[in-house]
Scaffold this motif. Structure first.
Motif, PDB file in Angstrom:
ATOM      1  N   GLY A 126       0.857  -1.228   0.147  1.00  0.00           N
ATOM      2  CA  GLY A 126       0.135   0.020   0.054  1.00  0.00           C
ATOM      3  C   GLY A 126       0.912   1.193   0.173  1.00  0.00           C
ATOM      4  N   GLU A 127       0.548   2.201  -0.881  1.00  0.00           N
ATOM      5  CA  GLU A 127       1.189   3.573  -1.148  1.00  0.00           C
ATOM      6  C   GLU A 127       0.158   4.352  -0.951  1.00  0.00           C
ATOM      7  OE1 GLU A 127       4.284   4.140  -3.893  1.00  0.00           O
ATOM      8  OE2 GLU A 127       3.692   1.982  -4.608  1.00  0.00           O
ATOM      9  N   ARG A 161      -8.508  -9.701  -1.493  1.00  0.00           N
ATOM     10  CA  ARG A 161      -8.414 -10.318  -0.116  1.00  0.00           C
ATOM     11  C   ARG A 161      -7.085  -9.598   0.763  1.00  0.00           C
ATOM     12  NH1 ARG A 161     -10.967 -15.182   0.090  1.00  0.00           N
ATOM     13  NH2 ARG A 161     -11.819 -15.938  -2.007  1.00  0.00           N
ATOM     14  N   GLU A 162      -6.396  -8.921   0.095  1.00  0.00           N
ATOM     15  CA  GLU A 162      -5.265  -8.227   0.788  1.00  0.00           C
ATOM     16  C   GLU A 162      -5.712  -6.869   1.187  1.00  0.00           C
ATOM     17  OE1 GLU A 162      -2.077  -9.004  -2.398  1.00  0.00           O
ATOM     18  OE2 GLU A 162      -0.956  -9.157  -0.565  1.00  0.00           O
ATOM     19  N   GLN A 163      -7.046  -6.676   1.232  1.00  0.00           N
ATOM     20  CA  GLN A 163      -7.399  -5.323   1.467  1.00  0.00           C
ATOM     21  C   GLN A 163      -6.965  -4.294   0.575  1.00  0.00           C
ATOM     22  OE1 GLN A 163     -10.459  -6.355   3.405  1.00  0.00           O
ATOM     23  NE2 GLN A 163      -9.929  -4.539   4.391  1.00  0.00           N
ATOM     24  N   LEU A 164      -6.616  -4.550  -0.785  1.00  0.00           N
ATOM     25  CA  LEU A 164      -6.293  -3.482  -1.702  1.00  0.00           C
ATOM     26  C   LEU A 164      -7.518  -3.353  -2.684  1.00  0.00           C
ATOM     27  CD1 LEU A 164      -2.778  -4.947  -2.591  1.00  0.00           C
ATOM     28  CD2 LEU A 164      -3.271  -2.994  -1.137  1.00  0.00           C
ATOM     29  N   TYR A 198      -7.650  10.647   2.804  1.00  0.00           N
ATOM     30  CA  TYR A 198      -6.417   9.981   2.122  1.00  0.00           C
ATOM     31  C   TYR A 198      -5.162  10.204   3.032  1.00  0.00           C
ATOM     32  CZ  TYR A 198      -9.354   9.260  -1.955  1.00  0.00           C
ATOM     33  OH  TYR A 198     -10.471   9.272  -2.916  1.00  0.00           O
ATOM     34  N   GLY A 199      -4.533   8.870   3.084  1.00  0.00           N
ATOM     35  CA  GLY A 199      -2.940   9.159   3.384  1.00  0.00           C
ATOM     36  C   GLY A 199      -2.166   8.573   2.385  1.00  0.00           C
ATOM     37  N   TYR A 200      -1.161   9.281   1.923  1.00  0.00           N
ATOM     38  CA  TYR A 200      -0.133   8.940   0.779  1.00  0.00           C
ATOM     39  C   TYR A 200       1.291   8.798   1.406  1.00  0.00           C
ATOM     40  CZ  TYR A 200      -3.759  12.237  -1.364  1.00  0.00           C
ATOM     41  OH  TYR A 200      -4.955  12.788  -1.547  1.00  0.00           O
ATOM     42  N   GLU A 229      -5.016   2.759 -12.056  1.00  0.00           N
ATOM     43  CA  GLU A 229      -4.830   2.673 -13.583  1.00  0.00           C
ATOM     44  C   GLU A 229      -3.166   2.850 -13.740  1.00  0.00           C
ATOM     45  OE1 GLU A 229      -7.504   4.316 -16.312  1.00  0.00           O
ATOM     46  OE2 GLU A 229      -8.475   5.493 -14.871  1.00  0.00           O
ATOM     47  N   ASN A 230      -2.470   3.008 -12.872  1.00  0.00           N
ATOM     48  CA  ASN A 230      -1.040   3.037 -12.797  1.00  0.00           C
ATOM     49  C   ASN A 230      -0.494   2.161 -12.011  1.00  0.00           C
ATOM     50  OD1 ASN A 230       0.163   5.409 -14.749  1.00  0.00           O
ATOM     51  ND2 ASN A 230      -1.673   6.213 -13.484  1.00  0.00           N
ATOM     52  N   SER A 231      -1.161   1.059 -11.402  1.00  0.00           N
ATOM     53  CA  SER A 231      -0.631  -0.080 -10.688  1.00  0.00           C
ATOM     54  C   SER A 231       0.052   0.303  -9.161  1.00  0.00           C
ATOM     55  CB  SER A 231       0.080  -1.082 -11.266  1.00  0.00           C
ATOM     56  OG  SER A 231      -0.529  -1.377 -12.585  1.00  0.00           O
ATOM     57  N   ILE A 232      -0.430   1.560  -8.765  1.00  0.00           N
ATOM     58  CA  ILE A 232      -0.216   1.930  -7.481  1.00  0.00           C
ATOM     59  C   ILE A 232      -1.143   1.582  -6.536  1.00  0.00           C
ATOM     60  CG2 ILE A 232       0.267   4.028  -5.983  1.00  0.00           C
ATOM     61  CD1 ILE A 232       1.253   5.450  -8.363  1.00  0.00           C
ATOM     62  N   ALA A 233      -0.617   0.622  -5.500  1.00  0.00           N
ATOM     63  CA  ALA A 233      -1.770  -0.091  -4.417  1.00  0.00           C
ATOM     64  C   ALA A 233      -2.041   0.960  -3.473  1.00  0.00           C
ATOM     65  CB  ALA A 233      -0.798  -1.059  -3.764  1.00  0.00           C
ATOM     66  N   VAL A 234      -3.540   0.765  -3.515  1.00  0.00           N
ATOM     67  CA  VAL A 234      -4.460   1.659  -2.545  1.00  0.00           C
ATOM     68  C   VAL A 234      -4.834   0.717  -1.506  1.00  0.00           C
ATOM     69  CG1 VAL A 234      -6.397   3.009  -2.374  1.00  0.00           C
ATOM     70  CG2 VAL A 234      -5.083   3.123  -4.477  1.00  0.00           C
ATOM     71  N   LYS A 235      -4.542   0.930  -0.297  1.00  0.00           N
ATOM     72  CA  LYS A 235      -5.047  -0.070   0.901  1.00  0.00           C
ATOM     73  C   LYS A 235      -6.457   0.637   1.360  1.00  0.00           C
ATOM     74  CE  LYS A 235      -4.074  -3.358   3.882  1.00  0.00           C
ATOM     75  NZ  LYS A 235      -2.857  -3.483   4.746  1.00  0.00           N
ATOM     76  N   MET A 236      -7.212  -0.216   1.503  1.00  0.00           N
ATOM     77  CA  MET A 236      -8.436  -0.020   2.047  1.00  0.00           C
ATOM     78  C   MET A 236      -8.501  -0.440   3.506  1.00  0.00           C
ATOM     79  SD  MET A 236      -9.835   1.253  -0.569  1.00  0.00           S
ATOM     80  CE  MET A 236     -11.321   1.892   0.505  1.00  0.00           C
TER      81      MET A 236
END
Length: 273
Positions: A126-127, A161-164, A198-200, A229-236
């Motif tokens: 996650g980023e 399943r990874e909360q992404l 959001y947190g980044y 769309e740029n394959s940057i992981a968003v952690k929920m």
């Protein structure tokens, strides 16, 4: 030690509610309420600080009167994300994690922000980190009613399943084929509503502005789609309102009345560590 910075973007020139950050809610300026929340979170988290990001001298005066740290940002900033990026560019000592806490979100539960920070500290993936709530069937029914009137209010998210995050949409997703049987078997619907906080990582925030606006970002009007769309992981990060009435940003005089009614009903947050 990993440094967290909560940035509070605060813009004076709102078309629907001019001078919005300075308007009072139950006797206290909206921006000061948001700053109170950020201050509380920083007192309960290690190596955490907060700053107001603005381009208006009237907001600066309020910050100076109440000893709230601020930075001046460009008048060209079009969003809270851009103001966060502007702040990051100004700092010689960069934070590792930036939380974007909008200055018109005076009822943001402080535990939502803490949950983002704690998830970032403990996660291997996650980023970008952002919260969601699971909707009960009555809450889903209510969301459907709202969308009959304002179809682009409320965002839903699908999660792996990874909360992404898999995808976000202004439509209600997923489609539910066997809803009647699912209602009987579970109190919760499969629909998850995204909370716009959001947190980044510093790397993700800087990378966001190096990427062009993406296709689904344009279609949905959701800036977080650029990350996906740029394959940057968003952690929920799953959160709950803990019995309080949920409310997002304040955008109209009616919203101020609604916020005051929630405070009268639920009480003030206990912002003492």
């Amino acid at each position: 030690m990993h440094k967290t910075l909560i940035v509070i973007p605060a813009r004076y020139g709102s078309t629907r509610l001019p001078g919005k950050p300075l308007l009072k809610i139950a006797g206290r300026e909206m921006l000061l309420r948001v700053a109170d929340i950020a201050r509380y979170v920083c007192q309960t988290q290690s190596d955490c600080d907060y700053v107001v990001a603005t381009d208006d001298e009237r907001i600066v005066q309020l910050c100076e009167q109440h000893q709230v740290r601020y930075l001046m940002t460009s008048e060209q900033c079009n969003s809270g994300t851009e103001r966060c990026f502007d702040v990051l560019q100004q700092l010689t000592e960069k934070p590792d994690f930036i939380v974007n806490l909008q200055g018109d979100n005076p009822l943001c539960p402080p535990w939502f922000i803490s949950a983002l920070i704690e998830s970032w500290k403990s996660s291997d993936v996650g980023e970008v980190f952002t919260p969601y709530v699971e909707l009960s069937w009555p809450e889903l029914d209510k969301l459907r009613e709202v969308k009959q009137v304002t179809p682009f209010s409320g965002t839903t998210v699908q999660i792996n399943r990874e909360q992404l995050a898999l995808t976000f949409s202004k439509n209600i997703i997923p489609a539910i084929r066997k809803e009647a049987s699912m209602r009987q078997s579970s109190a919760l619907s499969p629909v998850k509503r995204h909370i716009g906080l959001y947190g980044y990582t510093a790397k993700a925030l800087e990378g966001y502005f190096a990427m062009p606006e993406s296709t689904y970002e344009q279609c949905e009007g959701l800036e977080q789609m650029r990350f996906l769309e740029n394959s940057i992981a968003v952690k929920m990060v799953k959160v709950g309102y803990q019995g309080r009435t949920g409310m997002s940003g304040v955008d109209s005089p009616e919203d101020i009345q609604r916020a005051e009614a929630i405070i009268a009903s639920d009480g003030e947050y206990e912002l003492v560590p």
